[in-house]
Design a protein around this motif. Structure first.
Motif, PDB file in Angstrom:
ATOM      1  N   LYS A  54      -7.626  -1.004  -1.141  1.00 29.79           N
ATOM      2  CA  LYS A  54      -6.554  -1.848  -1.409  1.00 29.79           C
ATOM      3  C   LYS A  54      -5.189  -1.144  -1.408  1.00 29.79           C
ATOM      4  CE  LYS A  54      -4.310  -5.956  -3.731  1.00 29.79           C
ATOM      5  NZ  LYS A  54      -4.200  -6.632  -4.805  1.00 29.79           N
ATOM      6  N   ILE A  55      -4.574  -1.213  -0.262  1.00 25.17           N
ATOM      7  CA  ILE A  55      -3.141  -0.174  -0.297  1.00 25.17           C
ATOM      8  C   ILE A  55      -2.021  -0.997  -0.815  1.00 25.17           C
ATOM      9  CG2 ILE A  55      -1.631   0.984   1.311  1.00 25.17           C
ATOM     10  CD1 ILE A  55      -3.840   1.325   3.077  1.00 25.17           C
ATOM     11  N   VAL A  56      -1.608  -0.396  -1.954  1.00 27.37           N
ATOM     12  CA  VAL A  56      -0.158  -1.040  -2.652  1.00 27.37           C
ATOM     13  C   VAL A  56       0.774  -0.109  -2.385  1.00 27.37           C
ATOM     14  CG1 VAL A  56       0.602  -1.570  -5.046  1.00 27.37           C
ATOM     15  CG2 VAL A  56      -1.836  -1.820  -4.466  1.00 27.37           C
ATOM     16  N   PRO A  57       1.972  -0.595  -1.776  1.00 26.11           N
ATOM     17  CA  PRO A  57       3.193   0.218  -1.312  1.00 26.11           C
ATOM     18  C   PRO A  57       4.044   0.109  -2.413  1.00 26.11           C
ATOM     19  CG  PRO A  57       3.309  -1.897  -0.269  1.00 26.11           C
ATOM     20  CD  PRO A  57       2.025  -2.098  -1.018  1.00 26.11           C
ATOM     21  N   ILE A  58       4.459   1.505  -2.648  1.00 27.68           N
ATOM     22  CA  ILE A  58       5.729   1.818  -3.422  1.00 27.68           C
ATOM     23  C   ILE A  58       7.017   2.044  -2.715  1.00 27.68           C
ATOM     24  CG2 ILE A  58       6.414   3.000  -5.405  1.00 27.68           C
ATOM     25  CD1 ILE A  58       4.191   0.922  -6.235  1.00 27.68           C
ATOM     26  N   PRO A  59       7.993   1.603  -3.017  1.00 28.42           N
ATOM     27  CA  PRO A  59       9.177   1.885  -1.991  1.00 28.42           C
ATOM     28  C   PRO A  59       9.734   3.349  -2.380  1.00 28.42           C
ATOM     29  CG  PRO A  59       9.407  -0.166  -3.041  1.00 28.42           C
ATOM     30  CD  PRO A  59       8.357   0.556  -3.853  1.00 28.42           C
ATOM     31  N   VAL A  60      10.443   3.914  -1.212  1.00 29.37           N
ATOM     32  CA  VAL A  60      10.987   5.289  -1.148  1.00 29.37           C
ATOM     33  C   VAL A  60      12.409   5.172  -1.133  1.00 29.37           C
ATOM     34  CG1 VAL A  60      11.336   7.323   0.121  1.00 29.37           C
ATOM     35  CG2 VAL A  60       8.974   6.362  -0.229  1.00 29.37           C
TER      36      VAL A  60
END
Length: 497
Positions: free
Chosen positions: A248-254
């Protein structure tokens, strides 16, 4: 077999140019076998006597007899003394490509395009998601392609001959799954000197690519269905590797300073593994600020988790010196460092590596041994000599100068010919340049228009987990000369009207 249609068909198949290199009896046997499999000769069908068929074909009886004997041995014919030769009844309809209807052969219905096939859930997800397409030829403006026309092939070939002479015949056998010791030592020496890492040779695992490293990390570190953190936007190949492992891919902003570590701290998923590109964020080009690097290593230590540091094209930095890698800052030894020679040397080399904390060396090496055994030894030993002899450093310095000129050429060409369409962001490093589309321009439309004139525009949107406010492109410039860049941008501008 007596009718002329079957005899003529047999003659045509025996004369097939694709069988020309085979002995005559083998060609007869292959042609008869295919007639059986195609259903032209149905189960129970009686074949002519060897004497009769040899006369019809103008061949010796021994040739036909040898073909019949092999077909009997393979189970296609039953031969009974005094009765003749028959197509085996065991060759049922499920083994045939056609059916018999009213004594005539006809082709079965083929599955319709898009019909379902028997795949696992994982296989169906892979099929639906698509693979990762590597560019097999230099084309404007494909990403991730280095300049290969100036690669010192003569030096490489000389070193390869030396390696083969020195290590024959051991290079012809299976190699160590962890990698050849001379190459592991050469990689450790290079990273300690050039990237500020803290590496011993026994921490290095030689692989075929970064994607293989990502696949191993996904399999060994995180269970299926569990979360893994990833920069958003981020590397497409990493997302595919994690999806394939059913994570399960959890995105973290850049942002302009790289990964948002404040958002990392606020993540509620419970994930303890994160994939980052801190030295040159893909695709924005941002460099992770020092304070965030320290926050990242502290997070991993608190979670007892892992940082997967992909040092993607970090050698190619054009403004000042490259920032030292996170692995060298991590006093807690929670960082897995990934590197590749496919971007720094040439894509066909297929050589990458991982630097692992000591407790991960054995499980990762075991997993790799199951996956594909080992990397070809002759390539490893040649690369070790290339590194030890100073050729790698010389090549990188030469390429850095060339790419810096091409980066400037790309920025100027975009400014001159695509003003009002896109705004180019001059990256401090890397092999590609991100461009954001102006208001009113559609990313899919521009990609289609460019494709009509033979230009590949890698879109930015596919690299985002959440749709970006503005679309854009990621233009690869490293494999193109300034003249090629200028010409291609002019052609693109014309295509976009």
């Amino acid at each position: 077999m007596a009718n002329n249609f079957e005899l003529d068909t047999l003659k045509i198949r025996i004369a097939d140019p694709r069988l020309a290199a085979l002995e005559l009896h083998v060609r007869v046997q292959r042609a008869l076998r295919q007639l059986i499999l195609d259903g032209v000769l149905a189960p129970g069908c009686r074949l002519p006597a060897t004497r009769t068929l040899s006369q019809s074909l103008g061949l010796s009886r021994d040739t036909v007899e040898t073909a019949y004997a092999q077909l009997q041995l393979d189970g296609y014919l039953c031969r009974r003394t005094g009765s003749g030769s028959f197509v085996s009844d065991k060759i049922g309809p499920n083994l045939q490509g056609t059916r018999q209807k009213n004594g005539k052969a006809f082709m079965p219905l083929r599955p319709q395009a898009g019909s379902s096939v028997a795949l696992s859930t994982r296989g169906a997800n892979i099929l639906a998601g698509g693979g990762v397409a590597d560019q097999q030829a230099v084309k404007a403006f494909a990403t991730g392609l280095p300049e290969t026309r100036t690669f010192p092939v003569d030096i490489w070939e000389r070193l390869q001959r030396q390696a083969l002479k020195s290590h024959r015949p051991s290079v012809l056998l299976h190699g160590d799954p962890q990698g050849a010791e001379p190459l592991r030592q050469a990689i450790a020496d290079y990273l300690n000197l050039e990237r500020g890492a803290r590496v011993a040779a026994d921490q290095v695992l030689v692989l075929s690519s970064t994607r293989q490293a990502l696949f191993l990390c996904a399999q060994v570190l995180v269970d299926a269905g569990q979360p893994i953190l990833m920069e958003d936007p981020g590397y497409f190949g990493a997302r595919k590797a994690f999806e394939m492992a059913q994570l399960k891919i959890v995105p973290i902003p850049v942002d302009h300073k790289g990964l948002r570590t404040d958002m990392l701290r606020a993540d509620p998923s419970g994930a303890n593994t994160i994939y980052v590109t801190p030295s040159h964020q893909y695709p924005t080009g941002a460099t992770l600020a020092l304070e965030r690097r320290l926050e990242l290593t502290a997070w991993a230590a608190e979670r007892q988790g892992w940082i997967i540091e992909d040092d993607y094209d970090s050698q190619f930095h054009y403004e000042g010196l490259p920032t030292a890698c996170v692995q060298g800052l991590d006093t807690h030894q929670r960082t897995i460092y990934l590197g590749t020679f496919s971007k720094s040397l040439y894509p066909g080399l297929r050589m990458g590596y991982m630097v692992l904390p000591h407790e991960l060396v054995k499980p990762m090496s075991h997993a790799r041994s199951i996956l594909d055994g080992h990397t070809p030894q002759i390539s490893q030993l040649t690369l070790a000599r290339f590194l030890d002899g100073g050729h790698f450093g010389s090549h990188i310095r030469a390429m850095r100068k060339i790419y810096a000129v091409r980066r400037e050429a790309m920025a100027h060409a975009v400014q001159r010919h695509l003003r009002g369409i896109v705004a180019a962001h001059l990256p401090p490093g890397g092999l590609q340049m991100p461009c954001l589309l102006a208001e009113g321009w559609s990313e899919p439309d521009t990609i289609r228009q460019a494709a009509r004139v033979g230009i590949q525009l890698p879109g930015l949107s596919r690299l985002y987990a959440r749709p970006p406010a503005r679309g854009g492109w990621l233009l690869g410039f490293a494999a193109l000369t300034p003249h090629e860049i200028e010409t291609a941008i002019q052609r693109l501008a014309k295509a976009l009207g």
